[in-house]
Design a protein around this motif. Sequence first.
Motif, short mmCIF file in Angstrom:
data_model
loop_
_atom_site.label_atom_id
_atom_site.label_comp_id
_atom_site.label_asym_id
_atom_site.label_seq_id
_atom_site.Cartn_x
_atom_site.Cartn_y
_atom_site.Cartn_z
N ASP A 10 -18.34 3.84 -10.80
CA ASP A 10 -17.72 4.96 -10.12
C ASP A 10 -18.90 5.50 -9.26
OD1 ASP A 10 -15.23 4.15 -10.91
OD2 ASP A 10 -15.18 5.88 -12.47
N ASN B 209 -18.17 4.91 -5.09
CA ASN B 209 -17.62 6.04 -4.44
C ASN B 209 -18.56 6.82 -3.61
OD1 ASN B 209 -14.99 5.50 -5.81
ND2 ASN B 209 -15.61 6.76 -7.57
N ASP C 258 -0.28 2.97 -5.42
CA ASP C 258 -1.81 3.52 -5.00
C ASP C 258 -2.50 3.08 -6.04
OD1 ASP C 258 -3.91 5.11 -4.36
OD2 ASP C 258 -3.16 7.02 -4.89
N TYR D 195 -10.13 -0.64 -1.88
CA TYR D 195 -9.92 0.11 -2.79
C TYR D 195 -11.30 0.27 -3.46
CZ TYR D 195 -4.91 -0.15 -2.01
OH TYR D 195 -3.71 -0.09 -1.44
N ARG D 196 -12.30 -0.42 -3.25
CA ARG D 196 -13.63 -0.31 -3.85
C ARG D 196 -13.51 -0.34 -5.45
NH1 ARG D 196 -17.60 -2.02 -1.32
NH2 ARG D 196 -19.09 -0.70 -2.35
N LYS D 197 -12.79 -1.10 -5.87
CA LYS D 197 -12.63 -1.24 -7.64
C LYS D 197 -13.27 -2.54 -8.12
CE LYS D 197 -10.15 2.71 -7.81
NZ LYS D 197 -10.75 3.92 -8.67
N LYS E 85 0.76 -1.07 0.05
CA LYS E 85 0.18 -0.07 0.05
C LYS E 85 1.01 1.30 -0.02
CE LYS E 85 -3.38 0.81 3.00
NZ LYS E 85 -4.08 0.96 3.95
N ASN F 85 -5.79 3.35 -5.88
CA ASN F 85 -6.75 4.14 -6.08
C ASN F 85 -6.77 4.71 -7.40
OD1 ASN F 85 -8.36 4.13 -3.43
ND2 ASN F 85 -6.26 5.05 -2.80
N LYS F 86 -5.54 4.44 -8.12
CA LYS F 86 -5.51 5.23 -9.62
C LYS F 86 -5.94 4.11 -10.81
CE LYS F 86 -2.21 8.48 -7.96
NZ LYS F 86 -0.76 9.17 -8.22
#
Length: 402
Positions: free
Chosen positions: A137, A141, A55, A81-83, A51, A57-58
Amino acid sequence: MKVGVIFGVSEIADPKKFEKKASQFLTRLSEEFEVIGGAFISTKKEFKDLKEEIDFNKVDAIVLYPLTGGTENPLKEFAIYRKPVILFGDSFNNSIAAAVEIREYLRDRLIPSTLVTSYEELKAALLGYDDMKEMLDKFLNLRLGLIGRISPWLINEKFELPYVHISLKKFYEYYESVTEAEGWKVIENVIAKAREIKEPNREDLVKAGRIYVALKRIIEDYKLDGFTIGCFDLIGKIKATPCLALALFNAEGIPAACEGELNSLLGMAIIRKFFNKPAFMGNIADYGEDYIILAHCTAPLIAGYTLRSHFESGMGVGVEVDLPRKKASLLKIRGRKAVVASVMVAEREKSEQRCRTQLKLKIEDAKDFVDGTLGNHHLLVYVDSEELADLLSELGFEVMLY
């Protein structure tokens, strides 16, 4: 499309045995996608170290490849990361077994997760997620808040999504900082538009206004997309309820649920994000062969209304709203499951033995619906039931459509 890739290897396996397989996998994937990561992890500590270096998150999606069994715990950590996730599994070393276990963990947290076993399937899944990026998204998010606690009688509440927790102590600090003049200013227009004010007096109305201002400041400071509040705990402390504040927020476009219920809040947030409509969160008060009566003391102020007290306590300011009589849907979410039904808002009920806003909904096979639903609180929403069911399915819910 940016794709994060991580390989899982158990602590008792030798990573060197898998280096060639991992290298070939990365080489092929990088021919068509921008690949980030590619590390091997075996423990949660290694996840934490990773981590700090990368990143995730990207990225647009994450590929988790358990090369062996026993990798479930470190790989499940990528849920933060909610991806969208693709689990790649092969037929050796319990890879698929681990992938299936991880997939269910992620799905319980409403993270879109797909198991594939070939590069062609992997590519198709990634491109599918890319096509759905805008929609996913919006959903993944969401920043939801819980103020206080979940009401103890919500014994079926199951919620695995991340949320911001704000203590009631913090709420009271915000509330005490709001003056009576500020509270009254907010409420004047509401009073002017009311058809009637029955039980509440000026002090009750001022408190309701102060609650609204306090909650609005919390929403702004914590950057919330919506919130729920453990409302009954306010009764003992300040002799007031947030029913009117929630009614105003829902009319203004901010999802706001009562009793600290996060599942109802999630449903409200989905309806607002994707349909731009408010939702009425109600109790099932009665039902028959072809009807259900839904009742609660807060409802979005989108129609004529009377200001009442809160039903159970006789305190605070509740609302009796004459919601539109037309076709609508009932929605109940619990965890990754959802129930949707087509209904017709037929008429208002006015029993003094129920919560203040009472609606009689015509529904086919009402008894079957009540028998099959997932708990008490339901959302009445003015959207098409099939459109709603389709959306929820795309977001990863298991939907029962009545």
